[in-house]
Motif scaffolding. Structure first.
Motif, short mmCIF file in Angstrom:
data_model
loop_
_atom_site.label_atom_id
_atom_site.label_comp_id
_atom_site.label_asym_id
_atom_site.label_seq_id
_atom_site.Cartn_x
_atom_site.Cartn_y
_atom_site.Cartn_z
N ILE A 124 0.95 -1.12 0.00
CA ILE A 124 -0.06 0.08 0.04
C ILE A 124 0.92 1.17 -0.14
CG2 ILE A 124 -1.56 1.23 1.48
CD1 ILE A 124 -2.78 -1.39 2.31
N TRP B 18 -6.24 12.55 -5.11
CA TRP B 18 -7.15 11.30 -4.82
C TRP B 18 -7.98 11.07 -5.82
CZ3 TRP B 18 -12.24 12.04 -5.07
CH2 TRP B 18 -12.89 13.50 -4.75
N ASP C 194 -6.05 5.73 -7.33
CA ASP C 194 -6.84 4.72 -6.47
C ASP C 194 -6.07 4.63 -5.28
OD1 ASP C 194 -8.70 4.16 -8.60
OD2 ASP C 194 -7.70 2.43 -9.28
N ALA C 195 -4.69 4.49 -5.20
CA ALA C 195 -3.96 4.15 -4.11
C ALA C 195 -4.20 5.39 -2.70
CB ALA C 195 -2.67 4.00 -4.11
N ARG D 34 -6.37 7.62 -2.79
CA ARG D 34 -7.95 7.65 -2.36
C ARG D 34 -8.39 6.59 -1.40
NH1 ARG D 34 -9.98 7.70 -7.04
NH2 ARG D 34 -10.38 5.45 -7.42
N GLU D 35 -7.82 5.46 -1.60
CA GLU D 35 -8.10 4.33 -0.63
C GLU D 35 -7.59 4.60 0.73
OE1 GLU D 35 -9.97 1.35 -0.79
OE2 GLU D 35 -10.76 2.35 -2.59
N LEU D 36 -6.35 5.23 0.59
CA LEU D 36 -5.60 5.77 1.96
C LEU D 36 -6.46 6.59 2.78
CD1 LEU D 36 -3.34 5.25 3.88
CD2 LEU D 36 -2.20 7.10 2.57
N THR D 37 -7.33 7.46 2.39
CA THR D 37 -8.29 8.29 2.91
C THR D 37 -9.52 7.58 3.61
OG1 THR D 37 -9.67 8.75 0.93
CG2 THR D 37 -7.72 10.12 1.25
N LEU D 38 -9.39 6.34 3.03
CA LEU D 38 -10.77 5.54 3.46
C LEU D 38 -10.17 4.31 4.52
CD1 LEU D 38 -12.64 5.26 -0.11
CD2 LEU D 38 -13.13 6.63 1.95
N ASN D 39 -9.06 4.39 4.78
CA ASN D 39 -8.33 3.42 5.73
C ASN D 39 -9.39 3.25 6.81
OD1 ASN D 39 -6.74 3.02 8.33
ND2 ASN D 39 -5.77 2.12 6.79
#
Length: 233
Positions: A21, A57, A61-62, A64-69
Motif C-alpha cells: 500500500i 485522490w 486509487d491508492a 483515495r483508498e488511503l483516505t478511506l483507511n
C-alpha cells in the motif's frame, strides 16, 4: 485515547499499512510530478522547493483508498461520535517548512469544529527530514478567520490570499509569544498516523542544523468532515 485527544488536540495511531500500500501511494506521487494536469499548491503556499501535490485522490486509487483507511474512519467515529468522510488530500515528497496555522483558515463547518486532519507517515519522519510541528492544546483557543482579524476576505482584494495569509501567519507568531505556548515536533514511524483537531496549530518542523529538506519525507495529509453539519466551506 478520547481523553487524551480532548485535552491535547492530537492522537497518534498505528494503521498497520502493508509495504505494498505504501509503495503504491509513493509511486503515484512520483507519477503526478510528471503529469501536466497535476494540481499543486499555489506559489504563496510553497515554503521549500518541493511542491505539494493537491487533491491527487481524484487520479490515484491508492491515494483515495488511503483516505478511506478503516482504522482511521473507525477511530474518528469514536473520537467525534459521528461518521467521518474525507474531502481533501495533500501529498508531500519532502518537508514543507510551512509556518504554524489552523485548518480553520482554509476550510471549516457550521456548526464549527466538525473537521479534522490525519497525517499518514509513508516512511519514518522526524526532525531529521522535517516532520510536523504542533502546539498541543491550541485546539481550545479562539477561532481566527480573516474577519476575526479585521481583514477583508482574500477574494475582495488584489492578491488577497497571498497578502492576507502572510498577515495571518504573522499574527499567529505574535499570539504564541503572548501565550508562551510551547510547540512539539512530532516523530512518527512508517505506517503511523497523526490525527489533529480542526483548530490545533500545526506546521512544518524546521530545526536549524538538523532538518535536511533534501531528504524525502513521504507523507499524505487527509482532511475529514463529519456528517450532519449545516454547512461545509
Amino acid at each position: 485515547q478520547c481523553a487524551s485527544y480532548h485535552e491535547n488536540g492530537y492522537l497518534v495511531i498505528d494503521l498497520n499499512l502493508s509495504q505494498e500500500i505504501i509503495e503504491s501511494v509513493i509511486v503515484d506521487m512520483h507519477k503526478a510530478l510528471e503529469r501536466e494536469n497535476t494540481v499543486f499548491h499555489a506559489e504563496h503556499f510553497q515554503y521549500t522547493e518541493s511542491r505539494r501535490i493537491f487533491e491527487e485522490w481524484k487520479n490515484s486509487d491508492a491515494i483515495r483508498e488511503l483516505t478511506l483507511n478503516p482504522t482511521v474512519l473507525k477511530t474518528l467515529g469514536v473520537l467525534y461520535g459521528k461518521e467521518a468522510f474525507p474531502f481533501s488530500t495533500i501529498n508531500f515528497l519532502k518537508g514543507s517548512d510551512q509556518p504554524l496555522h489552523s485548518d480553520v483558515i482554509h476550510f471549516h463547518t457550521v456548526p464549527s469544529l466538525w473537521m479534522c486532519g490525519v497525517w499518514v507517515a509513508l516512511e519514518d519522519v522526524g526532525e531529521f527530514n522535517g516532520s510536523l510541528k504542533i502546539v498541543p492544546g491550541s485546539h481550545r483557543w479562539d477561532l481566527y478567520e480573516y474577519h476575526n482579524l479585521n481583514l477583508p476576505h482574500p477574494d475582495e482584494i488584489e492578491n488577497g490570499e497571498a497578502v492576507n495569509y502572510r498577515k495571518y501567519e504573522h499574527f499567529l507568531v505574535e499570539l504564541l509569544k503572548a501565550k508562551g505556548a510551547p510547540s512539539k515536533n512530532v516523530t512518527l514511524k512508517k505506517g503511523q498516523a497523526l490525527i489533529w483537531a480542526a483548530n490545533m496549530l500545526h506546521g512544518g518542523c524546521n530545526v536549524p542544523g538538523v532538518t535536511d529538506f533534501t531528504r524525502t519525507r513521504y507523507t499524505q495529509a487527509n482532511h475529514y468532515f463529519f456528517g450532519g453539519c449545516e454547512q461545509y466551506y
